[in-house]
Design a protein around this motif. Structure first.
Motif, PDB file in Angstrom:
ATOM      1  N   THR A 170       0.840  -1.190   0.000  1.00 35.11           N
ATOM      2  CA  THR A 170       0.000   0.000   0.000  1.00 35.11           C
ATOM      3  C   THR A 170       0.875   1.240   0.000  1.00 35.11           C
TER       4      THR A 170
ATOM      5  N   LEU B 152      -4.229   1.525   7.870  1.00 35.16           N
ATOM      6  CA  LEU B 152      -5.373   2.431   7.850  1.00 35.16           C
ATOM      7  C   LEU B 152      -5.346   3.302   9.099  1.00 35.16           C
TER       8      LEU B 152
ATOM      9  N   ARG C   7      -9.754  12.388   0.063  1.00 31.09           N
ATOM     10  CA  ARG C   7      -9.329  11.789  -1.201  1.00 31.09           C
ATOM     11  C   ARG C   7      -8.241  12.614  -1.862  1.00 31.09           C
TER      12      ARG C   7
ATOM     13  N   GLN D  72      -8.869   7.176   1.060  1.00 26.96           N
ATOM     14  CA  GLN D  72     -10.264   6.877   0.753  1.00 26.96           C
ATOM     15  C   GLN D  72     -11.025   6.556   2.037  1.00 26.96           C
TER      16      GLN D  72
ATOM     17  N   VAL E 280     -13.926   4.923   4.459  1.00 21.39           N
ATOM     18  CA  VAL E 280     -14.728   3.710   4.539  1.00 21.39           C
ATOM     19  C   VAL E 280     -15.209   3.576   5.972  1.00 21.39           C
TER      20      VAL E 280
ATOM     21  N   VAL F 102      -8.069   4.913   4.201  1.00 21.02           N
ATOM     22  CA  VAL F 102      -7.140   3.917   3.660  1.00 21.02           C
ATOM     23  C   VAL F 102      -6.343   4.550   2.524  1.00 21.02           C
TER      24      VAL F 102
ATOM     25  N   VAL G 257      -5.289   4.429  -0.619  1.00 24.28           N
ATOM     26  CA  VAL G 257      -5.413   3.866  -1.963  1.00 24.28           C
ATOM     27  C   VAL G 257      -6.007   4.918  -2.884  1.00 24.28           C
TER      28      VAL G 257
ATOM     29  N   THR H 267     -11.590   3.268  -4.255  1.00 26.51           N
ATOM     30  CA  THR H 267     -12.195   2.503  -3.159  1.00 26.51           C
ATOM     31  C   THR H 267     -12.200   1.007  -3.428  1.00 26.51           C
TER      32      THR H 267
ATOM     33  N   ASP I 293      -9.936  -0.854  -4.191  1.00 28.94           N
ATOM     34  CA  ASP I 293      -8.728  -1.513  -3.698  1.00 28.94           C
ATOM     35  C   ASP I 293      -8.671  -1.615  -2.174  1.00 28.94           C
ATOM     36  N   ILE I 294      -9.609  -1.006  -1.483  1.00 28.98           N
ATOM     37  CA  ILE I 294      -9.563  -0.971  -0.017  1.00 28.98           C
ATOM     38  C   ILE I 294      -9.470  -2.367   0.604  1.00 28.98           C
TER      39      ILE I 294
ATOM     40  N   CYS J  49     -11.275  -7.594  -5.651  1.00 33.28           N
ATOM     41  CA  CYS J  49     -11.068  -6.168  -5.908  1.00 33.28           C
ATOM     42  C   CYS J  49     -10.969  -5.879  -7.402  1.00 33.28           C
TER      43      CYS J  49
END
Length: 270
Positions: A3, A43, A62, A67, A69, A165, A167, A170, A172-173, A193
């Motif tokens: 990541t 995260l 973002r 991102q 979540v 997260v 990335v 989203t 790819d979270i 994903c």
């Protein structure tokens, strides 16, 4: 899977994220995995429980490469994101092709359905029916995501925590953090994903919430006709057969009752 955690590393010395243009509430970085400490933060999650409008407040993150979540506790597996994550098991979503993944999943699930109850596949037969055509955009994906996330809080999700997260998209979270919710179905969540990436492109999907074994998506361009819904339902059956096996008699019924015009898709793996 590696990541890009630089934005999270900044939070080690700047916990509110001021240098990233953020104003974060109290929270913590998660580095603990199923295999022990991870070398980089996976995260950031807030200490506070989300309210219906919380998710939308994190959209500005973002721009800093993060991102938003929602993470939901589970009975018996509280705070599963601290010690239950398995990032070392994940490949890169870009190494997989959505249709190849879905075809593989379809063949396995269809074979099992034909053995147990052939009617589950109706109106399809045993062969992979192919990808559904892209949906017709009905709303802005970010706006739809905020609306769906707000509707989940306090209803389907009783005490979710906002999280960020590192990335770019989203989809790819789940792989980026090493989420293992579908472990009884697929160990390498990066394959799922790859499908989420395709749904982002075709249906304006966004990952809005993760629970221990549940995934919630917003959908800006959901199917509007039964034929469109059937094509999408076939993909859902391949992606998560439990959606149909545990609640619907057939793919057709699932398409009619769960997908037509629905801006919220949810998946749960037994």
């Amino acid at each position: 899977m590696t990541t890009h955690s630089k934005p999270l590393t900044v939070l080690l010395t700047d916990p509110v994220g001021e240098s990233l243009g953020l104003s974060l509430p109290p929270g913590s970085l998660v580095t603990e995995t199923n295999d022990g400490p991870w070398p980089e933060p996976l995260l950031w999650r807030a200490d506070e429980v989300a309210s219906p409008g919380t998710w939308a407040k994190y959209l500005s993150a973002r721009e800093a490469g993060l991102q938003p979540v929602l993470l939901q506790d589970e009975s018996g597996v509280e705070e599963w994101w601290d010690g239950e994550l398995c990032p070392g098991m994940m490949s890169d979503p870009g190494d997989h092709h959505a249709e190849e993944v879905l075809m593989d999943f379809w063949e396995s699930a269809a074979s099992e359905s034909e053995e147990d109850a052939g009617g589950t596949l109706a109106p399809f037969t045993g062969g992979w029916p192919g990808l559904a055509s892209p949906g017709r955009a009905a709303a802005d994906p970010a706006t739809t995501a905020a609306d769906v996330a707000g509707g989940l809080v306090g209803h389907w999700l009783k005490s979710p925590r906002p999280a960020l997260v590192p990335v770019g998209r989203t989809a790819d979270i789940p792989a980026a953090i090493g989420w293992s919710g579908p472990v009884n179905y697929e160990n390498d969540v990066a394959r799922l994903c790859a499908v989420l990436r395709s749904w982002e492109d075709r249906f304006g999907v966004r990952v809005v919430a993760l629970s221990y074994a549940r995934l919630d998506l917003s959908v800006a361009a959901p199917p509007q006709t039964l034929d469109e819904a059937l094509a999408v339902a076939a993909e859902h059956f391949a992606f998560c057969p439990d959606n149909i096996w545990q609640g619907y008699e057939s793919i057709r019924l699932y398409a009619e009752e769960a997908l037509l015009g629905n801006a919220h898709w949810t998946f749960w793996w037994d």
